[in-house]
Design a protein around this motif. Sequence first.
Motif, PDB file in Angstrom:
ATOM      1  N   ASP A   8       0.825  -1.212   0.000  1.00  0.00           N
ATOM      2  CA  ASP A   8       0.000   0.000   0.000  1.00  0.00           C
ATOM      3  C   ASP A   8       0.858   1.261   0.000  1.00  0.00           C
ATOM      4  OD1 ASP A   8      -1.400  -2.297   1.005  1.00  0.00           O
ATOM      5  OD2 ASP A   8      -3.001  -0.984   1.674  1.00  0.00           O
ATOM      6  N   GLY A  36      -2.977  -1.691  -4.581  1.00  0.00           N
ATOM      7  CA  GLY A  36      -4.111  -0.787  -4.377  1.00  0.00           C
ATOM      8  C   GLY A  36      -3.908   0.145  -3.211  1.00  0.00           C
ATOM      9  N   ASP A  37      -4.918   1.016  -2.982  1.00  0.00           N
ATOM     10  CA  ASP A  37      -4.771   2.133  -2.052  1.00  0.00           C
ATOM     11  C   ASP A  37      -3.578   2.993  -2.451  1.00  0.00           C
ATOM     12  OD1 ASP A  37      -7.037   1.565  -0.649  1.00  0.00           O
ATOM     13  OD2 ASP A  37      -6.037   1.101   1.246  1.00  0.00           O
ATOM     14  N   THR A  61      -2.154  -1.821 -11.364  1.00  0.00           N
ATOM     15  CA  THR A  61      -2.669  -1.595 -10.021  1.00  0.00           C
ATOM     16  C   THR A  61      -4.078  -2.150  -9.914  1.00  0.00           C
ATOM     17  OG1 THR A  61      -3.084   0.049  -8.272  1.00  0.00           O
ATOM     18  CG2 THR A  61      -3.588   0.712 -10.531  1.00  0.00           C
ATOM     19  N   LEU A  63      -7.610  -1.936  -7.512  1.00  0.00           N
ATOM     20  CA  LEU A  63      -8.254  -0.889  -6.730  1.00  0.00           C
ATOM     21  C   LEU A  63      -8.387  -1.302  -5.272  1.00  0.00           C
ATOM     22  CD1 LEU A  63     -11.045   0.070  -9.265  1.00  0.00           C
ATOM     23  CD2 LEU A  63      -9.080   1.492  -8.628  1.00  0.00           C
ATOM     24  N   GLY A  64      -8.080  -0.357  -4.371  1.00  0.00           N
ATOM     25  CA  GLY A  64      -8.296  -0.547  -2.950  1.00  0.00           C
ATOM     26  C   GLY A  64      -9.475   0.269  -2.465  1.00  0.00           C
ATOM     27  N   ASP A  67      -9.038   4.020  -2.943  1.00  0.00           N
ATOM     28  CA  ASP A  67      -9.185   4.435  -4.341  1.00  0.00           C
ATOM     29  C   ASP A  67     -10.655   4.554  -4.718  1.00  0.00           C
ATOM     30  OD1 ASP A  67      -6.343   4.172  -4.577  1.00  0.00           O
ATOM     31  OD2 ASP A  67      -6.620   2.018  -4.846  1.00  0.00           O
ATOM     32  N   GLN A 105      -9.125   0.878 -13.844  1.00  0.00           N
ATOM     33  CA  GLN A 105      -8.260  -0.128 -13.229  1.00  0.00           C
ATOM     34  C   GLN A 105      -9.082  -1.317 -12.756  1.00  0.00           C
ATOM     35  OE1 GLN A 105      -5.092   0.555 -13.972  1.00  0.00           O
ATOM     36  NE2 GLN A 105      -6.163   2.349 -14.809  1.00  0.00           N
ATOM     37  N   HIS A 118      -6.390  -6.329  -3.538  1.00  0.00           N
ATOM     38  CA  HIS A 118      -6.096  -5.416  -2.437  1.00  0.00           C
ATOM     39  C   HIS A 118      -6.220  -6.067  -1.071  1.00  0.00           C
ATOM     40  CE1 HIS A 118      -5.548  -1.851  -0.108  1.00  0.00           C
ATOM     41  NE2 HIS A 118      -6.739  -1.963   0.447  1.00  0.00           N
ATOM     42  N   THR A 179     -11.719  -5.565  -1.387  1.00  0.00           N
ATOM     43  CA  THR A 179     -11.094  -4.315  -0.943  1.00  0.00           C
ATOM     44  C   THR A 179     -11.165  -4.043   0.553  1.00  0.00           C
ATOM     45  OG1 THR A 179     -13.063  -2.899  -1.234  1.00  0.00           O
ATOM     46  CG2 THR A 179     -11.681  -3.295  -3.187  1.00  0.00           C
TER      47      THR A 179
END
Length: 273
Positions: A8, A36-37, A61, A63-64, A67, A105, A118, A179
Amino acid sequence: MAVYAVGDIQGCYIELQQMLEQIRFDPAQDRLWLVGDLVNRGPGSLQVLRLVRSLGDSAITVLGNHDLHLLAVAEGAAELHRTDTLDEILAAPDRDELLAWLRQQRLVHAEGDYMLVHAGLLPQWSVKQAASLAREVEDALRGPDYATFLARMYGNTPHAWDDDLAGYKRLRVIVNAFTRMRICTLQGEMEFRFKGEVEHIPEGYLPWFEVPDRKSRKATVIFGHWSALGLKVMPNVIALDTGCLWGGPMTAIRLEDRQLFQVSCKNPVAQNW
């Protein structure tokens, strides 16, 4: 070609730059996998987005939750939190281009024997099913009605997977697993309040990756999200969130030989919210 997975970032731009220098990252030959993040809480979220976007196909990447929170705030589907550091992105002249790029993403990335995500995978999901479910969310994010999806994304229920789920409830469970999840029951029931160390996990729950016979166990899952878990490198699990934001290092791993790289945090946030 080398593939480096990085934990992260959360707006820690200086540390990301130093990491790329340490690993001598060459975008013409190497690949960067980010858990992610990319944004939030740290001071350089705008610069991080610009840098990662500039790397093009050499950076992947997923997604977190932070995000997705940025995308929701930008669409008026969520409000800024006291601890958010997203204002610079929201006011940037290239805001629209960056947010449009972020919406494109993916939720997971599966390649060879690896899966990048993530937070985690529910124990009922195989790698193939997880990738298919991720595409459902990705299609919603990339579609014309993405603002409605972002508005309906939030919530802790349903807290378990059911193949018969439909609509936004179905998408919400998928998003929460990919996530937000850290722990679950043997049956895959998720709990979202817990953020602590393994020895303090509530009774009846365990880390998602320790569920016996989880269907994704033949793949090596690379993830972040759980800073209190710290670095964990096992045959089929690589956890990379070492809490750079909170004063820990930023961690990367070269997948070919599992060599670790770390950069010290320069300006830690005062406390872990």
